[in-house]
Design an enzyme around this catalytic site. Structure first.
Site, PDB file in Angstrom:
ATOM      1  N   ASP A  21      -8.290   3.184  -0.585  1.00  0.00           N
ATOM      2  CA  ASP A  21      -7.751   2.783   0.773  1.00  0.00           C
ATOM      3  C   ASP A  21      -6.427   3.743   0.562  1.00  0.00           C
ATOM      4  O   ASP A  21      -5.606   3.209   0.058  1.00  0.00           O
ATOM      5  CB  ASP A  21      -7.547   1.631   1.168  1.00  0.00           C
ATOM      6  CG  ASP A  21      -6.996   1.293   2.543  1.00  0.00           C
ATOM      7  OD1 ASP A  21      -6.689   2.684   3.190  1.00  0.00           O
ATOM      8  OD2 ASP A  21      -6.595   0.249   2.961  1.00  0.00           O
ATOM      9  N   GLU A  26     -10.975   5.109   2.630  1.00  0.00           N
ATOM     10  CA  GLU A  26     -10.359   4.600   4.032  1.00  0.00           C
ATOM     11  C   GLU A  26      -9.055   5.261   4.314  1.00  0.00           C
ATOM     12  O   GLU A  26      -8.092   5.669   3.647  1.00  0.00           O
ATOM     13  CB  GLU A  26     -10.177   3.190   3.720  1.00  0.00           C
ATOM     14  CG  GLU A  26      -9.686   2.270   4.870  1.00  0.00           C
ATOM     15  CD  GLU A  26      -9.618   0.801   4.607  1.00  0.00           C
ATOM     16  OE1 GLU A  26      -9.113  -0.163   5.090  1.00  0.00           O
ATOM     17  OE2 GLU A  26     -10.507   0.443   3.422  1.00  0.00           O
ATOM     18  N   ASP A  49       0.798  -1.137   0.046  1.00  0.00           N
ATOM     19  CA  ASP A  49      -0.072  -0.030  -0.113  1.00  0.00           C
ATOM     20  C   ASP A  49       0.869   1.096   0.222  1.00  0.00           C
ATOM     21  O   ASP A  49       2.121   1.197  -0.062  1.00  0.00           O
ATOM     22  CB  ASP A  49      -0.978  -0.094   1.259  1.00  0.00           C
ATOM     23  CG  ASP A  49      -0.224   0.008   2.606  1.00  0.00           C
ATOM     24  OD1 ASP A  49       0.725   0.791   2.862  1.00  0.00           O
ATOM     25  OD2 ASP A  49      -0.635  -0.786   3.578  1.00  0.00           O
ATOM     26  N   GLU A  76      -8.115   0.753  11.311  1.00  0.00           N
ATOM     27  CA  GLU A  76      -7.198  -0.474  11.153  1.00  0.00           C
ATOM     28  C   GLU A  76      -5.985  -0.183  12.125  1.00  0.00           C
ATOM     29  O   GLU A  76      -5.501  -1.139  12.578  1.00  0.00           O
ATOM     30  CB  GLU A  76      -6.588  -0.393   9.679  1.00  0.00           C
ATOM     31  CG  GLU A  76      -5.517  -1.268   9.524  1.00  0.00           C
ATOM     32  CD  GLU A  76      -5.038  -1.086   7.975  1.00  0.00           C
ATOM     33  OE1 GLU A  76      -3.958  -1.591   7.453  1.00  0.00           O
ATOM     34  OE2 GLU A  76      -5.850  -0.640   7.059  1.00  0.00           O
ATOM     35  N   TYR A 130       4.170 -10.008   6.172  1.00  0.00           N
ATOM     36  CA  TYR A 130       3.091 -10.336   7.032  1.00  0.00           C
ATOM     37  C   TYR A 130       3.616 -11.203   8.020  1.00  0.00           C
ATOM     38  O   TYR A 130       4.511 -12.221   7.664  1.00  0.00           O
ATOM     39  CB  TYR A 130       1.850 -10.967   5.931  1.00  0.00           C
ATOM     40  CG  TYR A 130       0.886  -9.952   5.630  1.00  0.00           C
ATOM     41  CD1 TYR A 130       1.092  -8.708   5.291  1.00  0.00           C
ATOM     42  CD2 TYR A 130      -0.103 -10.501   4.654  1.00  0.00           C
ATOM     43  CE1 TYR A 130       0.381  -7.880   4.375  1.00  0.00           C
ATOM     44  CE2 TYR A 130      -1.005  -9.709   3.933  1.00  0.00           C
ATOM     45  CZ  TYR A 130      -0.735  -8.562   4.016  1.00  0.00           C
ATOM     46  OH  TYR A 130      -1.362  -7.512   3.236  1.00  0.00           O
ATOM     47  N   ASN A 134      -4.342   4.514   3.132  1.00  0.00           N
ATOM     48  CA  ASN A 134      -3.447   4.007   4.238  1.00  0.00           C
ATOM     49  C   ASN A 134      -2.397   5.053   4.936  1.00  0.00           C
ATOM     50  O   ASN A 134      -1.430   5.103   4.898  1.00  0.00           O
ATOM     51  CB  ASN A 134      -2.552   2.862   3.547  1.00  0.00           C
ATOM     52  CG  ASN A 134      -3.132   1.509   3.476  1.00  0.00           C
ATOM     53  OD1 ASN A 134      -3.636   1.378   2.324  1.00  0.00           O
ATOM     54  ND2 ASN A 134      -3.344   0.530   4.473  1.00  0.00           N
ATOM     55  N   ASP A 159      -9.999  -3.995  14.449  1.00  0.00           N
ATOM     56  CA  ASP A 159      -9.319  -5.183  14.181  1.00  0.00           C
ATOM     57  C   ASP A 159      -8.974  -5.928  15.303  1.00  0.00           C
ATOM     58  O   ASP A 159      -8.165  -5.464  16.268  1.00  0.00           O
ATOM     59  CB  ASP A 159      -8.111  -4.711  13.283  1.00  0.00           C
ATOM     60  CG  ASP A 159      -7.539  -5.999  12.611  1.00  0.00           C
ATOM     61  OD1 ASP A 159      -7.822  -7.253  13.286  1.00  0.00           O
ATOM     62  OD2 ASP A 159      -6.648  -5.922  11.733  1.00  0.00           O
ATOM     63  N   GLU A 169     -13.973  -8.061   4.901  1.00  0.00           N
ATOM     64  CA  GLU A 169     -12.683  -7.952   4.000  1.00  0.00           C
ATOM     65  C   GLU A 169     -12.023  -9.310   3.724  1.00  0.00           C
ATOM     66  O   GLU A 169     -12.102 -10.210   4.684  1.00  0.00           O
ATOM     67  CB  GLU A 169     -11.598  -6.975   4.619  1.00  0.00           C
ATOM     68  CG  GLU A 169     -10.328  -6.978   3.734  1.00  0.00           C
ATOM     69  CD  GLU A 169      -9.298  -5.977   4.288  1.00  0.00           C
ATOM     70  OE1 GLU A 169      -8.733  -5.327   3.452  1.00  0.00           O
ATOM     71  OE2 GLU A 169      -9.491  -5.750   5.474  1.00  0.00           O
ATOM     72  N   GLY A 189      -6.416  -8.074   9.714  1.00  0.00           N
ATOM     73  CA  GLY A 189      -5.063  -8.521   9.965  1.00  0.00           C
ATOM     74  C   GLY A 189      -4.767 -10.082   9.981  1.00  0.00           C
ATOM     75  O   GLY A 189      -3.684 -10.432   9.682  1.00  0.00           O
ATOM     76  N   HIS A 195     -11.072  -4.497   9.866  1.00  0.00           N
ATOM     77  CA  HIS A 195     -10.091  -4.908   8.966  1.00  0.00           C
ATOM     78  C   HIS A 195      -9.600  -6.244   9.494  1.00  0.00           C
ATOM     79  O   HIS A 195      -9.618  -6.594  10.644  1.00  0.00           O
ATOM     80  CB  HIS A 195      -8.973  -3.935   9.292  1.00  0.00           C
ATOM     81  CG  HIS A 195      -7.737  -3.930   8.809  1.00  0.00           C
ATOM     82  ND1 HIS A 195      -6.448  -4.627   9.633  1.00  0.00           N
ATOM     83  CD2 HIS A 195      -7.125  -3.729   7.493  1.00  0.00           C
ATOM     84  CE1 HIS A 195      -5.371  -4.648   8.744  1.00  0.00           C
ATOM     85  NE2 HIS A 195      -5.863  -4.502   7.577  1.00  0.00           N
ATOM     86  N   LYS A 224      -5.908   0.183  -3.489  1.00  0.00           N
ATOM     87  CA  LYS A 224      -5.119   1.353  -2.878  1.00  0.00           C
ATOM     88  C   LYS A 224      -4.658   2.340  -3.604  1.00  0.00           C
ATOM     89  O   LYS A 224      -4.378   2.278  -4.737  1.00  0.00           O
ATOM     90  CB  LYS A 224      -3.888   0.295  -2.548  1.00  0.00           C
ATOM     91  CG  LYS A 224      -4.042  -0.982  -1.538  1.00  0.00           C
ATOM     92  CD  LYS A 224      -4.463  -0.710  -0.214  1.00  0.00           C
ATOM     93  CE  LYS A 224      -4.621  -2.098   0.627  1.00  0.00           C
ATOM     94  NZ  LYS A 224      -4.907  -1.490   2.085  1.00  0.00           N
TER      95      LYS A 224
END
Length: 408
Positions: free
Chosen positions: A244, A270, A22, A297, A30, A246, A320, A374, A349, A347, A215
């Site tokens: 979004d 977002e 993003d 988020e 991740y 971010n 989240d 999501e 995650g 969100h 994004k």
């Protein structure tokens, strides 16, 4: 069922070809800090906190410190008044100084709390959503910490919300037959080419998705405008499209670019600016209406969510459960959202693993609107019981627990 020991894992997963990118997190890895509550039986409570690779070890160390008092506790006894246990952990004086209620320590708390709820559901041999629905309003509220919310949400009001919706659950039970609608975030990652987002849009719609996310937040705003236009043209006027940023923009930039993005009629915009900036979000929300603002988020705790709600600074709450203090604080914020008339669209995650349970409870148990959840499939292969999507709907999980167990 007694907690006999605690195992902590640092799990990291590389992403390839622009996946997960993003405007702020351009090369993400991740990762999860994982809390495993061992019981001396075959059952282990697994709890996740979402991170982005570097620093996961810090969260793991905080889990070690915070979770030690749980050893020797019986899970049923622990959860009968978990709200008090939660507050004792979150307000431990030396750890509170490191927050309070945010950052590394709060992420660690999320993993611990999520492990407790997972073990609780497994010990009763039911999926988490059913465990929550089976609790009486008083039992559920006993597992929450409503401190610092008293002027807007008392214990009595929380119980009243749950009790009122208990009487009308039958009107919302059909979601257990249809599943919960998903939206596709993987259409438009930031580093994807224009050609790829167009191809992904077509593929997502072929798979039944009618809601898609792009994004934005490019240094050149015209790139965002062009790409948003491509997705709208490809998906058609009836598709639901979210964008979004971010947190990329300052407030003046957000006001300018949001108005331009309004040409594609986005369902929401977002994280348009810094996640701590309540007044900035309020300014944006007031000035771009009727366009809607979604955020949450990166909002770390219930108190800041309360301030956002009071300021009318968000239209959709994206709390989240692997960012705030786990399932307990997620449910607290969901009750607060219901009280203040803000829909919850989490969100994920956790890639939707825990949240597929929580949105079912929010809809059936609290009366939150069934909008969508999501969908991000990039870690699916790492879960023992991954979330299943059929024709763009999350299938109702049936395995006991919160669907959080990761493969070794």
């Amino acid at each position: 069922m007694q907690i006999t020991s605690i195992e902590i894992k640092d799990k990291r997963f590389d992403l390839l070809n622009g996946v997960g990118s993003d405007a702020t997190h351009t090369t993400p890895q991740y990762a999860y800090a994982v809390c495993c509550l061992k019981t001396g039986t075959s059952l282990t409570g697994t709890g996740l906190a979402f991170t982005l690779g570097v620093g996961t070890d810090l969260v793991c160390k905080a889990i070690e410190y915070l979770s030690a008092p749980l050893i020797g506790r019986d899970i049923e006894d622990l959860m009968q008044d978990f709200g008090s246990v939660y507050r004792k952990m979150v307000d431990s004086p030396s750890f509170r100084w490191l927050g309070p209620h945010k950052g590394v320590v709060h992420l660690a708390l999320a993993a611990i709390v999520n492990a407790c709820y997972d073990l609780w559901a497994k010990s009763r041999q039911v999926p988490l959503w059913k465990l929550l629905l089976d609790l009486t309003p008083e039992e559920l509220v006993n597992s929450l910490d409503l401190s610092y919310l008293e002027e807007v949400l008392t214990r009595e009001q929380a119980i009243e919300i749950l009790t009122e919706n208990l009487q009308t659950r039958a009107l919302r039970q059909d979601v257990l037959a249809t599943g919960y609608k998903g939206y596709d975030t993987s259409v438009g990652w930031f580093n994807f080419s224009d050609e790829k987002i167009v191809a992904n849009t077509k593929k997502a719609m072929d798979n039944g998705f009618t809601a898609l996310k792009l994004k934005v937040g490019s240094d050149d705003p015209m790139r965002d405008i062009r790409r948003a236009g491509l997705i709208r043209k490809t998906a058609g006027d009836d598709a639901t499209i979210m964008v979004d940023a971010n947190q990329k923009w300052n407030v003046p930039e957000a006001l300018d670019i949001c108005r331009k993005l309004g040409e594609i009629n986005p369902f929401w915009i977002e994280e348009p600016t810094h996640p701590d900036d309540v007044i900035g979000h309020q300014t944006i929300a007031r000035n771009i209406a009727p366009l809607k603002v979604a955020t949450g988020e990166h909002i770390p705790n219930k108190v800041i969510f309360k301030n956002f709600f009071q300021a009318k600074a968000m239209d959709f709450c994206q709390v989240d459960a692997v960012r705030v203090g786990g399932v307990s604080e997620f449910l607290t914020i969901s009750l607060l959202s219901k009280r203040m008339g803000i829909p919850v669209v989490p969100h994920v995650g956790d890639m939707g693993q825990i949240h597929q349970h929580l949105v079912l409870f929010n809809h059936i148990g609290m009366g939150h609107e069934h909008l969508f959840l999501e969908h991000i499939p990039h870690l699916k292969q790492h879960f023992i019981n991954p979330a299943e999507i059929v024709d763009a709907y999350y299938q109702v999980p049936q395995i006991p627990g919160s669907s959080s167990d990761l493969k070794d």
